[in-house]
Design a protein around this motif. Sequence first.
Motif, mmCIF file in Angstrom:
data_model
loop_
_atom_site.group_PDB
_atom_site.id
_atom_site.type_symbol
_atom_site.label_atom_id
_atom_site.label_comp_id
_atom_site.label_asym_id
_atom_site.label_seq_id
_atom_site.Cartn_x
_atom_site.Cartn_y
_atom_site.Cartn_z
ATOM 1 N N ILE A 69 44.021 16.929 44.519
ATOM 2 C CA ILE A 69 44.564 18.154 45.104
ATOM 3 C C ILE A 69 45.014 19.069 43.969
ATOM 4 O O ILE A 69 45.698 18.632 43.044
ATOM 5 N N THR A 70 44.620 20.328 44.041
ATOM 6 C CA THR A 70 45.081 21.334 43.080
ATOM 7 C C THR A 70 45.756 22.464 43.833
ATOM 8 O O THR A 70 45.149 23.071 44.726
ATOM 9 N N LEU A 71 47.019 22.715 43.495
ATOM 10 C CA LEU A 71 47.713 23.870 44.063
ATOM 11 C C LEU A 71 47.350 25.098 43.247
ATOM 12 O O LEU A 71 47.285 25.042 42.014
ATOM 13 N N VAL A 72 47.119 26.215 43.921
ATOM 14 C CA VAL A 72 46.709 27.452 43.241
ATOM 15 C C VAL A 72 47.583 28.595 43.729
ATOM 16 O O VAL A 72 47.759 28.786 44.938
ATOM 17 N N PHE A 73 48.115 29.345 42.763
ATOM 18 C CA PHE A 73 48.947 30.506 43.095
ATOM 19 C C PHE A 73 48.563 31.667 42.200
ATOM 20 O O PHE A 73 48.445 31.522 40.977
ATOM 21 N N PHE A 74 48.355 32.837 42.788
ATOM 22 C CA PHE A 74 48.074 34.061 42.045
ATOM 23 C C PHE A 74 49.381 34.840 41.918
ATOM 24 O O PHE A 74 50.024 35.168 42.918
ATOM 25 N N GLY A 75 49.780 35.174 40.704
ATOM 26 C CA GLY A 75 51.008 35.923 40.471
ATOM 27 C C GLY A 75 51.009 36.499 39.071
ATOM 28 O O GLY A 75 49.957 36.561 38.421
ATOM 29 N N TYR A 76 52.170 36.905 38.584
ATOM 30 C CA TYR A 76 52.239 37.454 37.230
ATOM 31 C C TYR A 76 53.629 37.213 36.646
ATOM 32 O O TYR A 76 54.609 37.083 37.371
ATOM 33 N N THR A 77 53.691 37.138 35.335
ATOM 34 C CA THR A 77 54.916 36.679 34.670
ATOM 35 C C THR A 77 56.060 37.668 34.795
ATOM 36 O O THR A 77 57.224 37.278 34.676
ATOM 37 N N MET A 107 48.191 21.885 39.199
ATOM 38 C CA MET A 107 48.673 23.197 39.610
ATOM 39 C C MET A 107 48.084 24.248 38.691
ATOM 40 O O MET A 107 48.129 24.103 37.459
ATOM 41 N N VAL A 108 47.500 25.299 39.279
ATOM 42 C CA VAL A 108 46.879 26.380 38.518
ATOM 43 C C VAL A 108 47.527 27.701 38.907
ATOM 44 O O VAL A 108 47.587 28.039 40.093
ATOM 45 N N PHE A 109 47.993 28.423 37.904
ATOM 46 C CA PHE A 109 48.584 29.752 38.089
ATOM 47 C C PHE A 109 47.597 30.777 37.538
ATOM 48 O O PHE A 109 47.256 30.750 36.349
ATOM 49 N N VAL A 110 47.120 31.682 38.407
ATOM 50 C CA VAL A 110 46.163 32.717 37.997
ATOM 51 C C VAL A 110 46.910 34.044 37.913
ATOM 52 O O VAL A 110 47.471 34.512 38.912
ATOM 53 N N THR A 111 46.924 34.660 36.742
ATOM 54 C CA THR A 111 47.639 35.926 36.619
ATOM 55 C C THR A 111 46.902 37.051 37.334
ATOM 56 O O THR A 111 45.666 37.110 37.330
ATOM 57 N N THR A 112 47.674 37.926 37.959
ATOM 58 C CA THR A 112 47.108 39.147 38.546
ATOM 59 C C THR A 112 47.391 40.351 37.638
ATOM 60 O O THR A 112 47.138 41.484 38.026
#
Length: 206
Positions: A69-77, A107-112
Amino acid sequence: MRARRGLRAVLALPLALVLAVSLAACGGEEDSQDFTGRRLENHWQVPDVSLTATDGSPYSLAEDADDPITLVFFGYTNCPDICPLVMNNIAASMNRLTDADREQVGMVFVTTDPARDDEKTLRRYLDGYDDSFVGLTGDLDDIIALGEPLNVYVSDGKKLPTGGYDLGGHSTFVLAVEDDEAMVIWNEETSATEFATDIHTLLEED
């Protein structure tokens, strides 16, 4: 290129409204009362889009997210409110998992906001939550291309006269990805306990 981004921004609002309505009916069988997230009856396919991880290596969510399982969230610092709330809850949920469960979750954080979130900035930000979290940046068009099939709205940010940025908002739900498909989503109000409980349930089902 700018015209195409502008068109996406115009189309994003209707898409967001459609998504909000469809989520209420996206579950298949009635979810257990103990399951907080929304199961997607028709899983969303993760596109094979290559971005850049914080160590400078190429990373495709479809190909390289190899945890069960990989949690993915798109956000920015520089996000002032929602992103810290969500990231704190995700990080805290990891501490609530057993060691056996934790080893099976990524867990993967993708910057917007790739203009400001380079590899070093992302790494420093994520280390404040969990140094095992993966951070992805890259060309904004590629980030949009990754988000669109996942119903993630990514704004084409504009620099303001004050020197800041107007990112126009971004989607705030968290995805659970398995075998290059998004199968569950959680909203930004999901607590650490709820994340941990749902993750354990999903792992037991596999």
